[in-house]
Design a protein around this motif. Structure first.
Motif, PDB file in Angstrom:
ATOM      1  N   PHE A 175       0.798  -1.222   0.000  1.00 46.58           N
ATOM      2  CA  PHE A 175       0.000   0.000   0.000  1.00 46.58           C
ATOM      3  C   PHE A 175       0.835   1.280   0.000  1.00 46.58           C
ATOM      4  O   PHE A 175       0.295   2.366   0.120  1.00 46.58           O
ATOM      5  N   LYS A 176       2.164   1.119  -0.102  1.00 51.22           N
ATOM      6  CA  LYS A 176       3.050   2.287  -0.159  1.00 51.22           C
ATOM      7  C   LYS A 176       2.857   3.199   1.043  1.00 51.22           C
ATOM      8  O   LYS A 176       2.680   4.410   0.929  1.00 51.22           O
ATOM      9  N   MET A 177       2.863   2.580   2.203  1.00 55.18           N
ATOM     10  CA  MET A 177       2.728   3.337   3.452  1.00 55.18           C
ATOM     11  C   MET A 177       4.105   3.658   4.014  1.00 55.18           C
ATOM     12  O   MET A 177       5.077   2.948   3.758  1.00 55.18           O
ATOM     13  N   ASN A 178       4.171   4.738   4.789  1.00 51.59           N
ATOM     14  CA  ASN A 178       5.384   5.042   5.552  1.00 51.59           C
ATOM     15  C   ASN A 178       5.348   4.224   6.835  1.00 51.59           C
ATOM     16  O   ASN A 178       4.277   3.836   7.300  1.00 51.59           O
ATOM     17  N   LEU A 179       6.522   4.006   7.420  1.00 50.97           N
ATOM     18  CA  LEU A 179       6.593   3.172   8.624  1.00 50.97           C
ATOM     19  C   LEU A 179       7.061   3.959   9.846  1.00 50.97           C
ATOM     20  O   LEU A 179       8.025   4.719   9.778  1.00 50.97           O
ATOM     21  N   ILE A 180       6.366   3.748  10.963  1.00 50.49           N
ATOM     22  CA  ILE A 180       6.926   4.130  12.262  1.00 50.49           C
ATOM     23  C   ILE A 180       6.797   2.892  13.139  1.00 50.49           C
ATOM     24  O   ILE A 180       5.753   2.245  13.144  1.00 50.49           O
TER      25      ILE A 180
END
Ligand code: GLV
Ligand code: GLV
Length: 355
Positions: A175-180
């Motif tokens: 889903f082309k999400m950023n990660l934390i």
């Protein structure tokens, strides 16, 4: 067979059965119809002659059962699960019973379910399904079941071990999400993956993705749009998600739990779901299984499934096979140290073996 091995439940596949019966074991599979066996049920199964037991996460394996297994001549127990919060490891050690679990084979299956719950909650899949079946759909509307777009949002992972990292990769790549993420340990592999994937996207003219290792769990709760919980359940993670931490999360956040129920204060979660209709959850596990806290079943903003995260055929057969290997290995003198599925004190991969 020389050795009597008991399995408290029938398990998928036949490989685990052959493994035992081809190797000097007489296998007895419990045929009791009730789903959850009591300590007394299991005591009766162990009897006065039993070398090893394959048990389930629904069972309470403590002093009573381990001392009975010891008296019966037993030395081995395997949980058919990666989690072993149902096992009192100290009691097992006191009674000289080696303990095994079944990691690895369920990593991707469990992560896939957590990803499924994330999407189901974000896109209101179950609510929409119920609406269709109720015959309520009378035509497309701009407002109908509007949910959250995942692309470009931030996925938050609490507990970036095997399952948490696999889940993160799925959400980032899918889903082309950023990660934390928040974990006591740095997940260098995961960080490298996000960096490389971000570069790949940019090289193709797309917006990249980023990662951040949070200094606190609260940072993840405040910043992430979708949060998935993957810690081990112990004293330090009991009610990790409490009213104060729920209040920190975004009003439209999605919270997913496929670890263990007591990680969330479920009664507080129900109140939070009532007060925040745009906040959504996907739950595979519950604080007081098989029960749900009052009110949860009525919440449209909750997707609930019955602890099925590891339920794929390949994985369940693999778990059964590993559980049988754990027990067989110990009975036949396979060194516990060499068993990758032996739990504490042999779980620490970085510790040096005994001389
Ligand atoms: C399932 O919940 C497991 O721990 O394997
Ligand atoms: C929706 O179905 C659309 O075509 O935009």
């Amino acid at each position: 067979g020389k050795y009597r091995v008991v399995s408290t439940k029938s398990m998928p596949g036949t490989r685990w059965i052959r493994l035992l019966t081809d190797n000097d074991c007489r296998l007895e599979i419990c045929t009791e119809k009730k789903t959850i066996l009591s300590v007394d049920d299991i005591l009766a199964l162990i009897g006065d002659h039993c070398h090893g037991v394959i048990g389930q996460l629904t069972e309470d394996w403590g002093e009573v059962l381990f001392s009975a297994l010891k008296r019966a001549g037993g030395t081995a127990f395997s949980n058919m699960a990666v989690g072993y919060n149902n096992v009192d490891v100290d009691a097992a050690n006191r009674n000289g019973i080696a303990i095994g679990n079944t990691p690895g084979v369920l990593t991707e299956t469990t992560a896939e379910l957590a990803a499924s719950l994330s999407v189901a909650a974000a896109r209101r899949i179950v609510e929409a399904d119920q609406f269709m079946r109720a015959g309520l759909y009378d035509g497309w509307l701009p407002h109908l079941f509007v949910g959250n777009l995942l692309k470009g949002q931030t996925v938050g992972v609490i507990g970036a071990g095997r399952i948490g990292s696999a889940y993160a990769r799925m959400m980032i790549e899918g889903f082309k999400m950023n990660l934390i993420y928040y974990d006591l340990y740095q997940s260098t592999r995961l960080e490298k993956f996000v960096t490389a994937y971000g570069q790949f996207l940019k090289a193709n003219g797309e917006q990249g993705v980023t990662w951040k290792r949070a200094g606190s769990m609260e940072e993840v709760l405040r910043e992430a749009d979708v949060i998935s919980l993957h810690p081990v359940l112990d004293k330090t993670t009991y009610h990790l998600i409490n009213p104060e931490r729920l209040a920190m999360m975004k009003k439209e956040a999605v919270l997913v739990n496929a670890s263990r129920g007591p990680v969330i204060d479920e009664a507080a979660l129900v109140e939070h779901l009532k007060a925040n209709p745009m906040f959504r959850v996907g739950l595979d596990v519950f604080e007081d299984e098989p029960y749900m806290k009052p009110g949860l079943a009525e919440m449209k903003n909750a997707v609930v499934v019955p602890h099925i995260a590891s339920a794929s055929k390949w994985t369940r057969e693999g778990m059964a096979t590993l559980a049988a290997l754990n027990v067989l290995g110990k009975i036949k003198g396979y060194p516990v140290w060499g068993n990758p599925n032996a739990v504490e004190p042999f779980l620490d991969e970085n510790a040096t073996p005994p001389p």
